[in-house]
Structures are given as C-alpha cells and as structure tokens.
Design a protein around this motif. Sequence first.
Motif, PDB file in Angstrom:
ATOM      1  N   LEU A  37       0.737  -1.147   0.072  1.00  0.00           N
ATOM      2  CA  LEU A  37       0.157  -0.004  -0.174  1.00  0.00           C
ATOM      3  C   LEU A  37       0.726   1.230   0.055  1.00  0.00           C
ATOM      4  O   LEU A  37       0.556   2.022  -0.598  1.00  0.00           O
ATOM      5  N   ALA A  38       1.981   1.031   0.808  1.00  0.00           N
ATOM      6  CA  ALA A  38       3.151   2.567   0.730  1.00  0.00           C
ATOM      7  C   ALA A  38       3.347   2.713  -0.572  1.00  0.00           C
ATOM      8  O   ALA A  38       3.541   3.687  -1.038  1.00  0.00           O
ATOM      9  N   GLY A  39       3.553   1.538  -1.397  1.00  0.00           N
ATOM     10  CA  GLY A  39       4.209   1.575  -2.554  1.00  0.00           C
ATOM     11  C   GLY A  39       3.204   1.891  -3.973  1.00  0.00           C
ATOM     12  O   GLY A  39       3.728   2.578  -4.778  1.00  0.00           O
ATOM     13  N   ASP A  40       1.954   2.009  -3.325  1.00  0.00           N
ATOM     14  CA  ASP A  40       1.048   2.413  -4.167  1.00  0.00           C
ATOM     15  C   ASP A  40       0.482   3.785  -4.109  1.00  0.00           C
ATOM     16  O   ASP A  40      -0.913   3.989  -3.951  1.00  0.00           O
ATOM     17  N   ARG A  42       0.892   5.853  -1.218  1.00  0.00           N
ATOM     18  CA  ARG A  42       0.837   6.280  -0.023  1.00  0.00           C
ATOM     19  C   ARG A  42       1.794   6.329   1.071  1.00  0.00           C
ATOM     20  O   ARG A  42       1.859   5.959   2.003  1.00  0.00           O
ATOM     21  N   ARG A  43       3.028   6.636   0.254  1.00  0.00           N
ATOM     22  CA  ARG A  43       4.257   6.726   0.950  1.00  0.00           C
ATOM     23  C   ARG A  43       4.288   7.712   2.190  1.00  0.00           C
ATOM     24  O   ARG A  43       4.865   7.485   3.191  1.00  0.00           O
ATOM     25  N   ASP A  44       3.226   8.558   2.166  1.00  0.00           N
ATOM     26  CA  ASP A  44       3.148   9.792   3.047  1.00  0.00           C
ATOM     27  C   ASP A  44       2.347   9.266   4.172  1.00  0.00           C
ATOM     28  O   ASP A  44       2.150  10.253   5.181  1.00  0.00           O
ATOM     29  N   TRP A  45       1.619   8.149   4.065  1.00  0.00           N
ATOM     30  CA  TRP A  45       0.664   7.863   5.230  1.00  0.00           C
ATOM     31  C   TRP A  45       1.421   7.276   6.623  1.00  0.00           C
ATOM     32  O   TRP A  45       2.516   6.819   6.433  1.00  0.00           O
ATOM     33  N   PRO A  46       1.022   7.710   7.718  1.00  0.00           N
ATOM     34  CA  PRO A  46       1.757   7.097   8.918  1.00  0.00           C
ATOM     35  C   PRO A  46       1.443   5.689   8.995  1.00  0.00           C
ATOM     36  O   PRO A  46       0.502   4.901   8.338  1.00  0.00           O
ATOM     37  N   THR A  47       2.466   4.936   9.627  1.00  0.00           N
ATOM     38  CA  THR A  47       2.684   3.577   9.775  1.00  0.00           C
ATOM     39  C   THR A  47       1.171   3.172  10.273  1.00  0.00           C
ATOM     40  O   THR A  47       0.760   2.064   9.644  1.00  0.00           O
ATOM     41  N   ALA A  48       0.612   3.602  11.371  1.00  0.00           N
ATOM     42  CA  ALA A  48      -0.676   2.873  11.847  1.00  0.00           C
ATOM     43  C   ALA A  48      -1.882   2.875  10.931  1.00  0.00           C
ATOM     44  O   ALA A  48      -2.523   2.130  10.685  1.00  0.00           O
ATOM     45  N   ASP A  49      -1.776   4.044   9.692  1.00  0.00           N
ATOM     46  CA  ASP A  49      -2.788   4.271   9.001  1.00  0.00           C
ATOM     47  C   ASP A  49      -2.531   2.816   7.933  1.00  0.00           C
ATOM     48  O   ASP A  49      -3.632   2.254   7.491  1.00  0.00           O
ATOM     49  N   LEU A  50      -1.310   2.684   7.594  1.00  0.00           N
ATOM     50  CA  LEU A  50      -1.074   1.983   6.457  1.00  0.00           C
ATOM     51  C   LEU A  50      -1.528   0.457   6.974  1.00  0.00           C
ATOM     52  O   LEU A  50      -2.081  -0.313   6.391  1.00  0.00           O
TER      53      LEU A  50
END
Length: 126
Positions: A37-40, A42-50
């Motif tokens: 998801l981070a690679g799609d 969402r790199r700026d999302w906090p870990t908890a949200d991911l």
Amino acid sequence: MEGTSARRDHEALVTARRVARALGYTAAEVTELAVDLAGDGRRDWPTADLLLAALAELTRRDPARRDLVGAAEAGEILGVAPADVLRLAGRPGFPEPRYTLAAGELWARADIVAFRAREAPRVTGR
C-alpha cells in the motif's frame, strides 16, 4: 518528539499483529500488504494508517479465511479421525492453531484446506 512517533508506530505494529491473528492472518501478511500500500502512492501515510488499511483490505479480500475449525471439522476436511488431527498437529508443516482454548485448538479452515492440498497423499485413509 521523534521518540513519541517511534513509540506510536511500534504500538500500532503490535496492535495490528494482534488484530491480524484474531482475524486469522499472520503479521507477515499484514506487513506485506502495508508495504504494498505504501508503494501504491501512500508513502506519506503514517504507519498506523497503513496497517489499518492493510487489515481492512485483507478482511475484504477473503472473508471465509476467518472461518475457524476444531479437530472434528479439520478431520472431516482431511479425511481422518479427530484424534489423527491431534497427531498431525505435532508434525512439522501442520498449520499453527489460531487459538488454543481449554476445549482444544482452533485452526483457520483455509489453513487446513491448504495443508490437505500439500499433504493429501500422506494424510488420507480413515
């Protein structure tokens, strides 16, 4: 401030692992999906949200995976007696139980079905 963020990320990871296990998933599955998801974008999302998004996506993808079975049901799937399931449970490669209760162990149905697919010639024969 950095310590607070790292501590919150660690707590989110521990919580996600607990929730994943309760839903019948491994921590690795949740972590892998969170990385995807981070690679799609969402790199700026906090870990908890991911991690939360990953848990939601896993439950949406395969709701039947949360289906739990005991030794009797696992025996039906594998074509063996419940006592044989308990014997098989001690074998390397047998799925880890999702829960251990006073009444016995519970496995994810999908894990037992996958085990049957891998081990069918060695398991059958009631």
